[in-house]
Design a protein around this motif. Structure first.
Motif, short mmCIF file in Angstrom:
data_model
loop_
_atom_site.label_atom_id
_atom_site.label_comp_id
_atom_site.label_asym_id
_atom_site.label_seq_id
_atom_site.Cartn_x
_atom_site.Cartn_y
_atom_site.Cartn_z
N ALA A 1 0.82 -1.21 0.00
CA ALA A 1 0.00 0.00 0.00
C ALA A 1 0.86 1.26 0.00
O ALA A 1 0.52 2.26 -0.66
N GLY A 2 1.98 1.20 0.73
CA GLY A 2 2.86 2.37 0.78
C GLY A 2 3.45 2.69 -0.59
O GLY A 2 3.61 3.86 -0.95
N GLU A 3 3.76 1.66 -1.35
CA GLU A 3 4.31 1.86 -2.69
C GLU A 3 3.28 2.48 -3.62
O GLU A 3 3.59 3.37 -4.42
N LEU A 4 2.04 2.01 -3.48
CA LEU A 4 0.98 2.59 -4.30
C LEU A 4 0.67 4.03 -3.88
O LEU A 4 0.26 4.85 -4.69
N GLN A 5 0.84 4.31 -2.59
CA GLN A 5 0.62 5.68 -2.10
C GLN A 5 1.56 6.64 -2.81
O GLN A 5 1.16 7.75 -3.21
N ASP A 6 2.81 6.21 -2.99
CA ASP A 6 3.79 7.06 -3.68
C ASP A 6 3.58 7.04 -5.19
O ASP A 6 3.96 7.98 -5.89
N GLY A 7 3.00 5.95 -5.68
CA GLY A 7 2.75 5.83 -7.11
C GLY A 7 3.77 4.94 -7.80
O GLY A 7 4.96 4.96 -7.48
N VAL A 8 3.29 4.12 -8.75
CA VAL A 8 4.14 3.20 -9.51
C VAL A 8 3.97 3.53 -10.99
O VAL A 8 2.85 3.71 -11.48
N GLY A 9 5.09 3.59 -11.71
CA GLY A 9 5.03 3.88 -13.13
C GLY A 9 4.19 2.84 -13.88
O GLY A 9 4.26 1.65 -13.59
N LEU A 10 3.39 3.31 -14.83
CA LEU A 10 2.50 2.43 -15.58
C LEU A 10 3.27 1.29 -16.25
O LEU A 10 2.87 0.13 -16.18
N LEU A 11 4.37 1.63 -16.91
CA LEU A 11 5.13 0.62 -17.63
C LEU A 11 5.68 -0.43 -16.68
O LEU A 11 5.62 -1.64 -16.94
#
Length: 417
Positions: A343-353
């Motif tokens: 969840a923390g990683e998604l909070q910061d955002g993950v590149g689409l690719l």
């Protein structure tokens, strides 16, 4: 056109399994008159078999269903050498530990198609390491190697093609055909095995075993091969755009397996129904008469029947229902393949690719970028055209997931963990 009287050869013939036999009449009479033991060998090059091996597995399935005893021979010994047949270069050698791990995974594949046990027609799983690893080299050369002509071995297509291309063929690989021939003799001695089956690329190796048996005093042995199968477009069976189509669910989920068969080319559907399902021929002939848009319904039947044999009827029907909800209703089906992202990683955002690669929808960022440019990428059913897009918790739906889609048929749910 041969007319077989034994149940096994009759079924294989009408369903398209037979490429060549060493003796049509002799093998037919043998199968008609007694319970026969036959084997197919499988090399432990991975922790699971894939769809490319399914035709051979179905041959063993029908062999048992018609009252005979199948042997699945695991190449724990020959796997340490590697089959050079029609390969451009030597296989990478495996350690005994890797082979053992792979054998454990492969064993799970067969249990869905064969009944193992101690009965007269129960399947037997054997590892050729049991006899090959204890061979005394000089004794083997004297007792077995003396029966082989190098001139003849050089004439086999599997060897000749390598040499014609001036590609290296090691002495180690050259020995493979001797070891495989010896397997046939050893299985005859231990289990009374009279028939070896395999793909047509194994014809020379199987005939070697028959010849060796004749020279070493076995009863008459027989060979039966199936055609090497490709799709109508020429693609190799067992491969998809995203990699191998594995039989073990831990390597390829049930839904993805079902989808592989649902995406069968139109010209292959009836052929695959004959080879990869146990539907009666009357039913297959009825389905063959359907045309037009009904071919898509036949593809769903193919996908469900093949998946049911491997993963069970309930799992196959769940996969079919997931596809129906996703494609026909546009609903978010919980049974879609999924991955977990902290969840923390998604909070910061993950590149689409990056996310598409992690979800298995693309093999690399470059491939994912091409899909974006081609208009095939969607998040929560909305087309994405920005390759620099970042996926974050704000994209989570009311169902608590993020739906990634590649085209109309490939979907993965991202679940915050």
């Amino acid at each position: 056109m041969p007319s077989f009287t034994s149940d096994f050869l009759h079924i294989l013939h009408e369903r398209g399994f037979i490429h060549q036999t060493s003796d049509d009449a002799g093998l037919d009479a043998l199968l008609k008159g007694e319970t026969v033991t036959a084997y197919i060998g499988f090399d432990p090059t991975a922790s699971s078999l894939h769809v490319g091996s399914l035709m051979q597995i179905m041959m063993l399935h029908w062999f048992q269903k018609t009252g005979h005893r199948p042997i699945t021979l695991m190449g724990g010994g020959t796997g340490m050498v590697g089959d050079p047949s029609f390969k451009d270069e030597a296989r990478q050698l495996m350690t005994p530990e890797t082979i053992d791990d792979n054998l454990a995974g492969i064993k799970r594949c067969f249990s869905h198609y064969l009944d193992f046990g101690d009965g007269s027609t129960d399947a037997v799983m054997v590892n050729n390491a049991d006899w090959l690893m204890s061979i005394q080299y000089v004794e083997f050369l004297r007792d077995v190697g003396r029966h082989f002509s190098v001139n003849r071995m050089l004439s086999f297509d599997s060897v000749k093609l390598r040499l014609d291309r001036e590609q290296s063929l090691s002495f180690l690989e050259f020995n493979y055909m001797i070891l495989q021939a010896y397997d046939f003799v050893e299985l005859n001695k231990r289990f009374g095995c009279l028939l070896q089956m395999g793909g047509s690329d194994q014809w020379g190796n199987i005939i070697n075993g028959i010849d060796l048996g004749h020279r070493m005093g076995t009863p008459q042995l027989y060979a039966l091969t199936s055609p090497l199968l490709t799709t109508s477009s020429g693609a190799k069976m067992g491969k998809s755009a995203t990699g191998a189509v594995w039989l073990n669910a831990d390597l390829l989920g049930v839904y993805d397996f079902w989808q592989y068969w649902r995406n069968t080319e139109d010209d292959d559907v009836i052929r695959f129904l004959k080879l990869y399902t146990t539907l009666p021929m009357d039913e297959i002939n009825r389905l063959q008469a359907l045309g037009g848009s009904e071919i898509n319904e036949v593809k769903k039947i193919l996908a469900t029947e093949v998946t049911a044999l491997l993963h069970g009827r309930s799992a196959a029907e769940d996969a079919a229902e997931t596809a129906r909800k996703t494609f026909e209703e546009g609903a978010l089906a919980e049974n879609l393949p999924s991955i977990s992202i902290p969840a923390g990683e998604l909070q910061d955002g993950v590149g689409l690719l990056t996310l598409f690669v992690r979800a298995g929808l693309a093999a690399s960022n470059g491939e994912a970028r091409r899909h974006v440019k081609g208009g095939a990428v969607r998040i929560n059913d909305r087309q994405i055209t920005d390759e620099k897009r970042v996926v974050a918790t704000t994209d989570t739906t009311d169902d608590g997931v993020i739906k990634l889609s590649l085209g109309k048929k490939k979907h993965v749910l991202v679940r915050p963990a």
